[in-house]
Scaffold this active site. Structure first.
Site: not given
Length: 189
Positions: A53, A70-72
């Protein structure tokens, strides 16, 4: 900190959290393929997606300041649980989380045209045992439809959490301490 960054995310939660750090930023969304690679472990997946990203933002021309990606993911039994595809998928997910401890992994990455730096924050979250009525009622609230693991700790889903070990803000979507530390390390490189 007066550094300005780009936030490569449409998430209102990440926008709100980044605002809490007092960092000047401009937000935009990126379209990234979030399909896991064959045999990709959750830790590797979430870090790859955060980096992707951030680097996609750079490729789109956001190059005059660092881009934050960011990623979760929610993980139980070493399996990544994404956003629920439908009500049946949601029910299956919540029944797995019910009465158990799972991990929430949030990765943060900063990128420029010449560099990328990332980290992953892991937080253990324990749910109370949920009744079918609680699960169905939560679905009807419309809150879980766009949330990794089918719940939002900062909203109605927070009432299911009996214990948390790690970063609350990471579970919401952006670990504040680690994001600030990573940006400082990135700028010193």
């Amino acid at each position: 900190m007066t550094t300005a960054v780009y936030l490569a995310s449409a998430s209102p939660r990440r926008k709100e959290l980044l605002s809490q750090l007092g960092i000047e930023f401009e937000q935009f969304s990126v379209d990234a393929d979030e399909t896991p690679l064959a045999n990709e472990q959750p830790h590797a997946l979430v870090e790859r997606l955060a980096r992707l990203k951030a680097q996609t933002g750079v490729a789109l021309g956001y190059t005059d300041r660092p881009v934050l990606g960011s990623d979760t993911v929610v993980v139980i039994d070493n399996e990544s649980l994404g956003k629920p595809r439908d009500k049946n998928d949601f029910i299956t997910t919540l029944k797995r989380l019910s009465g158990n401890t799972h991990q929430v992994l949030t990765a943060v990455a900063f990128a420029t045209q010449t560099d990328v730096l990332s980290c992953v924050v892991s937080t253990d979250v324990t749910f109370k045992t949920l009744s079918d009525e609680e699960i169905n009622s939560y679905w009807e609230s419309n809150e879980p439809q766009d949330k990794a693991g089918g719940y939002g700790i900062q909203g109605l889903g927070g009432r299911f959490v009996t214990h948390i070990a790690g970063s609350y803000f990471s579970v919401v979507g952006l670990p504040l301490y680690e994001t600030e530390q990573l940006l400082q390390a990135f700028l010193r490189r």
